[in-house]
Design a protein around this motif. Structure first.
Motif, PDB file in Angstrom:
ATOM      1  N   CYS A  38      44.756  44.358  41.902  1.00  0.00           N
ATOM      2  CA  CYS A  38      45.160  45.267  42.973  1.00  0.00           C
ATOM      3  C   CYS A  38      46.435  45.963  42.530  1.00  0.00           C
ATOM      4  CB  CYS A  38      45.392  44.467  44.254  1.00  0.00           C
ATOM      5  SG  CYS A  38      46.026  45.458  45.624  1.00  0.00           S
ATOM      6  N   GLN A  39      46.418  47.280  42.511  1.00  0.00           N
ATOM      7  CA  GLN A  39      47.593  48.039  42.083  1.00  0.00           C
ATOM      8  C   GLN A  39      48.756  47.904  43.067  1.00  0.00           C
ATOM      9  OE1 GLN A  39      45.382  51.800  41.482  1.00  0.00           O
ATOM     10  NE2 GLN A  39      46.337  51.810  39.460  1.00  0.00           N
ATOM     11  N   THR A  40      48.473  47.658  44.342  1.00  0.00           N
ATOM     12  CA  THR A  40      49.528  47.533  45.343  1.00  0.00           C
ATOM     13  C   THR A  40      50.277  46.216  45.201  1.00  0.00           C
ATOM     14  OG1 THR A  40      48.252  48.888  46.877  1.00  0.00           O
ATOM     15  CG2 THR A  40      50.012  47.567  47.825  1.00  0.00           C
ATOM     16  N   THR A  41      49.524  45.108  45.074  1.00  0.00           N
ATOM     17  CA  THR A  41      50.154  43.786  45.014  1.00  0.00           C
ATOM     18  C   THR A  41      50.389  43.310  43.591  1.00  0.00           C
ATOM     19  OG1 THR A  41      48.034  42.627  45.016  1.00  0.00           O
ATOM     20  CG2 THR A  41      49.034  43.114  47.174  1.00  0.00           C
ATOM     21  N   LYS A  42      49.761  43.984  42.616  1.00  0.00           N
ATOM     22  CA  LYS A  42      49.850  43.601  41.191  1.00  0.00           C
ATOM     23  C   LYS A  42      49.223  42.239  40.912  1.00  0.00           C
ATOM     24  CE  LYS A  42      52.377  47.258  40.342  1.00  0.00           C
ATOM     25  NZ  LYS A  42      51.701  48.452  40.702  1.00  0.00           N
ATOM     26  N   LYS A  43      48.368  41.741  41.819  1.00  0.00           N
ATOM     27  CA  LYS A  43      47.727  40.440  41.645  1.00  0.00           C
ATOM     28  C   LYS A  43      46.314  40.616  41.097  1.00  0.00           C
ATOM     29  CE  LYS A  43      50.388  37.932  45.000  1.00  0.00           C
ATOM     30  NZ  LYS A  43      50.393  36.970  46.059  1.00  0.00           N
ATOM     31  N   VAL A  44      45.940  39.728  40.182  1.00  0.00           N
ATOM     32  CA  VAL A  44      44.605  39.726  39.592  1.00  0.00           C
ATOM     33  C   VAL A  44      43.653  38.996  40.527  1.00  0.00           C
ATOM     34  CG1 VAL A  44      43.220  38.899  37.649  1.00  0.00           C
ATOM     35  CG2 VAL A  44      45.506  39.829  37.241  1.00  0.00           C
ATOM     36  N   LEU A  45      42.517  39.651  40.846  1.00  0.00           N
ATOM     37  CA  LEU A  45      41.490  39.008  41.667  1.00  0.00           C
ATOM     38  C   LEU A  45      40.547  38.196  40.800  1.00  0.00           C
ATOM     39  CD1 LEU A  45      42.412  41.412  43.560  1.00  0.00           C
ATOM     40  CD2 LEU A  45      40.159  41.173  44.557  1.00  0.00           C
ATOM     41  N   VAL A  46      40.024  38.811  39.755  1.00  0.00           N
ATOM     42  CA  VAL A  46      39.088  38.145  38.846  1.00  0.00           C
ATOM     43  C   VAL A  46      39.315  38.655  37.433  1.00  0.00           C
ATOM     44  CG1 VAL A  46      37.252  37.730  40.544  1.00  0.00           C
ATOM     45  CG2 VAL A  46      37.249  39.840  39.232  1.00  0.00           C
ATOM     46  N   SER A  47      38.866  37.858  36.478  1.00  0.00           N
ATOM     47  CA  SER A  47      38.903  38.241  35.075  1.00  0.00           C
ATOM     48  C   SER A  47      37.487  38.179  34.531  1.00  0.00           C
ATOM     49  CB  SER A  47      39.797  37.291  34.279  1.00  0.00           C
ATOM     50  OG  SER A  47      41.125  37.368  34.730  1.00  0.00           O
ATOM     51  N   VAL A  48      37.034  39.270  33.939  1.00  0.00           N
ATOM     52  CA  VAL A  48      35.722  39.310  33.296  1.00  0.00           C
ATOM     53  C   VAL A  48      35.969  38.916  31.840  1.00  0.00           C
ATOM     54  CG1 VAL A  48      33.720  40.719  32.748  1.00  0.00           C
ATOM     55  CG2 VAL A  48      34.975  41.126  34.883  1.00  0.00           C
TER      56      VAL A  48
END
Length: 135
Positions: A38-48
């Motif tokens: 997420c560009q707003t929170t800079k948090k990674v949701l998933v990694s492919v």
């Protein structure tokens, strides 16, 4: 009957990660991946993650990003799986949530974000976004 005042898990996750979403190449040790964040929170949701199939991993991450950003339509890239998409919980440690294709049992992405409840919500949100994207 659904409670009109209830908040779906996809709405909860969307509040935590309002978007827009993007993917970026990441390397952690020997593991290579395209992180969807997420560009707003800079948090990674998933990694492919990938070893040799970089183009496939890049494509799958791009499709997930498009789906989460609401970029649907006939010109939008699609996964090589027909859908519909759902989640499946692993029965072996470490406990993960998998987004899969119901028709083929094809693996899309694993979600190992925080607590299991968070991972389930994120997995459901990605599955929902992919179903909208592929419809």
């Amino acid at each position: 009957m659904t409670n009109p005042n209830s908040v779906s898990s996809t709405q909860v996750v969307h509040r935590k990660f309002p978007g827009p979403f993007q993917s970026r190449l990441d390397k952690e040790g020997v593991d290579l991946s395209f992180d969807v964040f997420c560009q707003t929170t800079k948090k990674v949701l998933v990694s492919v993650r990938y070893w040799h199939e970089e183009d496939d991993a890049r494509h799958n991450a791009a499709v997930i990003v498009d789906a989460l950003n609401g970029n649907h339509g006939p010109q939008a890239p699609k996964l090589d799986l027909p859908g519909p998409f759902t989640i499946e919980l692993s029965d072996v440690p470490p406990s993960l949530v998998y987004v899969i294709c119901q028709t083929t049992d094809g693996f899309v992405v694993g979600v190992d974000y925080g607590y299991m409840d968070d991972a389930i919500q994120i997995g459901e949100w990605i599955a929902h976004a992919l179903n909208m994207h592929h419809s």
